[in-house]
Structures are given as C-alpha cells and as structure tokens.
Design a protein around this motif. Structure first.
Motif, PDB file in Angstrom:
ATOM      1  N   LEU A 112       0.826  -1.200   0.000  1.00 40.31           N
ATOM      2  CA  LEU A 112       0.000   0.000   0.000  1.00 40.31           C
ATOM      3  C   LEU A 112       0.866   1.258   0.000  1.00 40.31           C
ATOM      4  O   LEU A 112       0.563   2.246  -0.678  1.00 40.31           O
ATOM      5  CB  LEU A 112      -0.904   0.013   1.238  1.00 40.31           C
ATOM      6  N   MET A 113       1.949   1.214   0.772  1.00 39.68           N
ATOM      7  CA  MET A 113       2.810   2.384   0.896  1.00 39.68           C
ATOM      8  C   MET A 113       3.564   2.691  -0.392  1.00 39.68           C
ATOM      9  O   MET A 113       3.855   3.855  -0.679  1.00 39.68           O
ATOM     10  CB  MET A 113       3.774   2.187   2.058  1.00 39.68           C
ATOM     11  N   LEU A 114       3.873   1.655  -1.184  1.00 42.45           N
ATOM     12  CA  LEU A 114       4.462   1.906  -2.495  1.00 42.45           C
ATOM     13  C   LEU A 114       3.530   2.787  -3.320  1.00 42.45           C
ATOM     14  O   LEU A 114       3.972   3.706  -4.012  1.00 42.45           O
ATOM     15  CB  LEU A 114       4.705   0.588  -3.236  1.00 42.45           C
ATOM     16  N   ARG A 115       2.255   2.503  -3.236  1.00 41.50           N
ATOM     17  CA  ARG A 115       1.267   3.281  -3.989  1.00 41.50           C
ATOM     18  C   ARG A 115       1.066   4.662  -3.373  1.00 41.50           C
ATOM     19  O   ARG A 115       1.123   5.686  -4.057  1.00 41.50           O
ATOM     20  CB  ARG A 115      -0.061   2.518  -4.012  1.00 41.50           C
ATOM     21  N   SER A 116       0.850   4.703  -2.061  1.00 40.58           N
ATOM     22  CA  SER A 116       0.477   5.968  -1.428  1.00 40.58           C
ATOM     23  C   SER A 116       1.619   6.978  -1.444  1.00 40.58           C
ATOM     24  O   SER A 116       1.372   8.190  -1.467  1.00 40.58           O
ATOM     25  CB  SER A 116      -0.005   5.738   0.007  1.00 40.58           C
ATOM     26  N   ASN A 117       2.874   6.497  -1.465  1.00 41.75           N
ATOM     27  CA  ASN A 117       4.004   7.420  -1.463  1.00 41.75           C
ATOM     28  C   ASN A 117       4.443   7.839  -2.860  1.00 41.75           C
ATOM     29  O   ASN A 117       5.358   8.646  -2.997  1.00 41.75           O
ATOM     30  CB  ASN A 117       5.191   6.811  -0.712  1.00 41.75           C
ATOM     31  N   SER A 118       3.810   7.294  -3.890  1.00 42.02           N
ATOM     32  CA  SER A 118       4.191   7.659  -5.260  1.00 42.02           C
ATOM     33  C   SER A 118       3.030   8.214  -6.076  1.00 42.02           C
ATOM     34  O   SER A 118       3.232   8.659  -7.198  1.00 42.02           O
ATOM     35  CB  SER A 118       4.773   6.442  -5.990  1.00 42.02           C
ATOM     36  N   ASP A 119       1.837   8.194  -5.517  1.00 42.70           N
ATOM     37  CA  ASP A 119       0.655   8.721  -6.207  1.00 42.70           C
ATOM     38  C   ASP A 119       0.325  10.088  -5.617  1.00 42.70           C
ATOM     39  O   ASP A 119      -0.096  10.188  -4.463  1.00 42.70           O
ATOM     40  CB  ASP A 119      -0.523   7.755  -6.009  1.00 42.70           C
ATOM     41  N   PRO A 120       0.520  11.174  -6.385  1.00 39.10           N
ATOM     42  CA  PRO A 120       0.294  12.520  -5.837  1.00 39.10           C
ATOM     43  C   PRO A 120      -1.105  12.731  -5.266  1.00 39.10           C
ATOM     44  O   PRO A 120      -1.276  13.484  -4.312  1.00 39.10           O
ATOM     45  CB  PRO A 120       0.537  13.437  -7.048  1.00 39.10           C
ATOM     46  N   SER A 121      -2.114  12.039  -5.828  1.00 41.82           N
ATOM     47  CA  SER A 121      -3.489  12.224  -5.334  1.00 41.82           C
ATOM     48  C   SER A 121      -3.641  11.685  -3.915  1.00 41.82           C
ATOM     49  O   SER A 121      -4.566  12.067  -3.193  1.00 41.82           O
ATOM     50  CB  SER A 121      -4.488  11.528  -6.261  1.00 41.82           C
ATOM     51  N   ILE A 122      -2.736  10.804  -3.506  1.00 50.47           N
ATOM     52  CA  ILE A 122      -2.757  10.250  -2.151  1.00 50.47           C
ATOM     53  C   ILE A 122      -1.660  10.877  -1.299  1.00 50.47           C
ATOM     54  O   ILE A 122      -1.876  11.256  -0.152  1.00 50.47           O
ATOM     55  CB  ILE A 122      -2.571   8.713  -2.193  1.00 50.47           C
ATOM     56  N   ALA A 123      -0.464  10.987  -1.883  1.00 59.54           N
ATOM     57  CA  ALA A 123       0.695  11.451  -1.113  1.00 59.54           C
ATOM     58  C   ALA A 123       0.551  12.893  -0.654  1.00 59.54           C
ATOM     59  O   ALA A 123       0.862  13.225   0.494  1.00 59.54           O
ATOM     60  CB  ALA A 123       1.967  11.282  -1.941  1.00 59.54           C
ATOM     61  N   GLU A 124       0.086  13.781  -1.536  1.00 58.01           N
ATOM     62  CA  GLU A 124       0.052  15.202  -1.176  1.00 58.01           C
ATOM     63  C   GLU A 124      -0.931  15.506  -0.041  1.00 58.01           C
ATOM     64  O   GLU A 124      -0.577  16.216   0.902  1.00 58.01           O
ATOM     65  CB  GLU A 124      -0.237  16.038  -2.425  1.00 58.01           C
ATOM     66  N   PRO A 125      -2.171  14.968  -0.076  1.00 54.56           N
ATOM     67  CA  PRO A 125      -3.049  15.203   1.087  1.00 54.56           C
ATOM     68  C   PRO A 125      -2.514  14.579   2.369  1.00 54.56           C
ATOM     69  O   PRO A 125      -2.828  15.039   3.465  1.00 54.56           O
ATOM     70  CB  PRO A 125      -4.377  14.537   0.675  1.00 54.56           C
ATOM     71  N   GLY A 126      -1.701  13.508   2.236  1.00 51.57           N
ATOM     72  CA  GLY A 126      -1.212  12.816   3.418  1.00 51.57           C
ATOM     73  C   GLY A 126       0.087  13.367   3.971  1.00 51.57           C
ATOM     74  O   GLY A 126       0.544  12.927   5.027  1.00 51.57           O
ATOM     75  N   VAL A 127       0.678  14.347   3.283  1.00 53.73           N
ATOM     76  CA  VAL A 127       1.985  14.869   3.700  1.00 53.73           C
ATOM     77  C   VAL A 127       2.014  15.326   5.155  1.00 53.73           C
ATOM     78  O   VAL A 127       2.976  15.034   5.877  1.00 53.73           O
ATOM     79  CB  VAL A 127       2.442  16.002   2.751  1.00 53.73           C
ATOM     80  N   PRO A 128       1.011  16.073   5.646  1.00 50.79           N
ATOM     81  CA  PRO A 128       1.112  16.569   7.035  1.00 50.79           C
ATOM     82  C   PRO A 128       0.935  15.492   8.101  1.00 50.79           C
ATOM     83  O   PRO A 128       1.253  15.723   9.268  1.00 50.79           O
ATOM     84  CB  PRO A 128      -0.045  17.582   7.141  1.00 50.79           C
ATOM     85  N   HIS A 129       0.412  14.329   7.746  1.00 54.89           N
ATOM     86  CA  HIS A 129      -0.042  13.387   8.755  1.00 54.89           C
ATOM     87  C   HIS A 129       1.061  12.835   9.646  1.00 54.89           C
ATOM     88  O   HIS A 129       0.902  12.753  10.864  1.00 54.89           O
ATOM     89  CB  HIS A 129      -0.821  12.240   8.105  1.00 54.89           C
ATOM     90  N   HIS A 130       2.174  12.427   9.075  1.00 45.90           N
ATOM     91  CA  HIS A 130       3.231  11.861   9.915  1.00 45.90           C
ATOM     92  C   HIS A 130       3.785  12.883  10.912  1.00 45.90           C
ATOM     93  O   HIS A 130       3.915  12.570  12.097  1.00 45.90           O
ATOM     94  CB  HIS A 130       4.344  11.261   9.050  1.00 45.90           C
ATOM     95  N   PRO A 131       4.098  14.113  10.466  1.00 44.01           N
ATOM     96  CA  PRO A 131       4.538  15.119  11.453  1.00 44.01           C
ATOM     97  C   PRO A 131       3.481  15.394  12.518  1.00 44.01           C
ATOM     98  O   PRO A 131       3.818  15.581  13.696  1.00 44.01           O
ATOM     99  CB  PRO A 131       4.809  16.366  10.598  1.00 44.01           C
ATOM    100  N   GLU A 132       2.199  15.416  12.119  1.00 47.67           N
ATOM    101  CA  GLU A 132       1.136  15.691  13.093  1.00 47.67           C
ATOM    102  C   GLU A 132       0.996  14.555  14.097  1.00 47.67           C
ATOM    103  O   GLU A 132       0.768  14.797  15.290  1.00 47.67           O
ATOM    104  CB  GLU A 132      -0.187  15.926  12.353  1.00 47.67           C
ATOM    105  N   ILE A 133       1.124  13.334  13.616  1.00 50.00           N
ATOM    106  CA  ILE A 133       1.077  12.190  14.530  1.00 50.00           C
ATOM    107  C   ILE A 133       2.245  12.265  15.511  1.00 50.00           C
ATOM    108  O   ILE A 133       2.078  12.082  16.723  1.00 50.00           O
ATOM    109  CB  ILE A 133       1.110  10.860  13.744  1.00 50.00           C
ATOM    110  N   PHE A 134       3.433  12.577  14.981  1.00 47.81           N
ATOM    111  CA  PHE A 134       4.602  12.665  15.850  1.00 47.81           C
ATOM    112  C   PHE A 134       4.446  13.786  16.879  1.00 47.81           C
ATOM    113  O   PHE A 134       4.780  13.610  18.061  1.00 47.81           O
ATOM    114  CB  PHE A 134       5.873  12.898  15.027  1.00 47.81           C
ATOM    115  N   GLU A 135       3.925  14.926  16.453  1.00 48.14           N
ATOM    116  CA  GLU A 135       3.749  16.049  17.382  1.00 48.14           C
ATOM    117  C   GLU A 135       2.801  15.674  18.513  1.00 48.14           C
ATOM    118  O   GLU A 135       3.030  16.032  19.679  1.00 48.14           O
ATOM    119  CB  GLU A 135       3.233  17.269  16.621  1.00 48.14           C
TER     120      GLU A 135
END
Length: 261
Positions: free
Chosen positions: A188-211
């Motif tokens: 799934l991550m191969l797809r989500s990290n290379s498909d702009p329609s998924i990757a761009e909306p998801g960009v803030p999520h990892h930093p927000e989870i970490f914060e």
C-alpha cells in the motif's frame, strides 16, 4: 540439474532503465510468485546471476539483492559455486501469517479497515508510554521519511515509522499484529508514497502524529492516525476493492513504464 526455463512470461518482459529499488521489487515479486505458485518447482536451480540479469535487463548487483531477499524469505538456498536452488516449503512456512492473509485475497479496503482500530489504539498507548528514546527513534523515522526520494525508500521509511509507534506502545502483541500485515502495508505504501493524489493530502499526517506523541496527547494522536488511515478510503477510488498484491503489481508496472525509453 539445469537452470529452470519456467519463469512466467510476465517475468520475461524487458524492463529497460528504471530506478534500482523499483526494479529490485518487481523482479523479487515475480520470482517469489513463480516459486510460491510452483511455476519454479522445489529443487529447481535458478538461472545464474548473469542469466537473470540478461533476462530482466538489470544489473548483476540488482539480481544479487533479489537473491538475498529470496534467501532471507527461505524461498531459496544459495550454494556458493553451485547456484541458487528453490527450497521445499514446509508446513510451518505455508501457515505463515502473510501466506494465510494472502490466501484470503484481501483487498485494499479490508486492510485499511483492519488497520484503523489496531493502529489508533497502538498510537494512543504510545502517546502515554513512549520513552525519550522511543521519541528519538520516531523523530529519526519521520525525518528519514521526509528526506527519502526513491519510492521504495519512502515505503520502507513509512513502515519503519509505524513500527516505531508499535514499539513505543509497549504492547508486544500489537507489534506482532502489525508485523503480520507489514508485507501488505508495504505494498500500500508503495502506492500511497508515489501517487500525488494520495501522497500530497497525506503529507502533514506523519509530522502531526509525531507532534501529538511528543505532546503525549493520546486522543489527538489517535485522531491524527485515524485521519491518516481513512484518507485512502477517499483517494484510492476503484482500487479500494482490488486485491492488494494485484494493485501493487499494477502500480509498479505503471511506475516502471514511466522510466522506459
């Protein structure tokens, strides 16, 4: 025994120039499929490194990486000076979690539905239990994910971030559960990290989870994780109800096609 000539016709298609990580992933997936499905039988000798490199139009370094991966999965034995031979698959290997899950032909939607309750509870616990060392590991995983350029490196870093949360939860059962689906998550991550329609909306999520984890806020961490995981339900479109391995194979083919002359 002579090298087998039974690679699938799909495996014989030329690849042309392509990023090393994707090329390695594609070749490994093809050989793994042919071994698990019996196209290449137990006891068969794989073609030599030179022959595989010519077959897949890849470097011998890529082929060696693929063989190391298959050996680590206990699919082949590498005998120095003799070659690589397909192993017999014992009942314990056949009953492995990944094999059991894949026998059920899970879809993208089904994996996401399973991850939501598991990972929201996991991150909630991590927010309460993470040590300073856990947070340092999470910070490094987040930074590696943000810095990665290659899609395979991004997927590996993404998986490492989620695994670090499992470690920080201090619940070994949850980590085992996460590890049991990590192969499908990687696809799934191969797809989500290379498909702009998924990757761009998801960009803030990892930093927000970490914060949220850094602030030790369980409710916010769980909310951010749920947002992160449910994003795919809005962005994967018709692929939601496609088998995970089929979706991943199709996406890898599409990415490799972008690099062909």
């Amino acid at each position: 025994m002579q090298p087998t000539g039974h690679l699938s016709s799909a495996a014989r298609s030329p690849l042309g120039a392509a990023p090393r990580g994707l090329l390695t992933e594609r070749i490994a997936r093809r050989l793994e499929h042919d071994i698990r499905s019996g196209v290449i039988a137990p006891g068969d000798k794989l073609p030599s490194e030179r022959e595989l490199a010519a077959e897949f139009q890849a470097s011998r370094g890529v082929v060696r990486e693929v063989l190391r991966r298959l050996e680590a999965q206990q699919l082949i034995d590498v005998a120095p000076g003799r070659g690589s031979f397909v192993r017999e698959q014992d009942s314990g290997q056949a009953r492995g979690y990944d094999a059991l899950y894949r026998a059920g032909r899970p879809t993208v939607r089904q994996l996401i539905e399973a991850r939501i309750p598991m990972e929201t509870e996991m991150v909630r616990l991590a927010a309460s239990r993470a040590t300073d060392e856990d947070l340092a590991t999470l910070r490094a995983a987040r930074d590696e994910l943000e810095a990665a350029q290659d899609v395979v490196d991004k997927a590996r870093a993404d998986l490492a971030f989620h695994d670090a949360i499992a470690v920080a939860s201090k619940n070994p059962v949850l980590r085992i559960m996460l590890s049991s689906v990590s192969g499908m998550m990687f696809e799934l991550m191969l797809r989500s990290n290379s498909d702009p329609s998924i990757a761009e909306p998801g960009v803030p999520h990892h930093p927000e989870i970490f914060e949220a984890l850094e602030r030790r806020d369980p409710d916010e961490a769980a909310r951010r994780m749920r947002e992160h995981l449910t994003l795919a339900l809005r962005t994967y479109g018709s692929d939601l109800d496609v088998q995970i391995d089929v979706m991943a194979s199709n996406h890898i083919e599409m990415l490799l096609g972008q690099h062909r002359p």
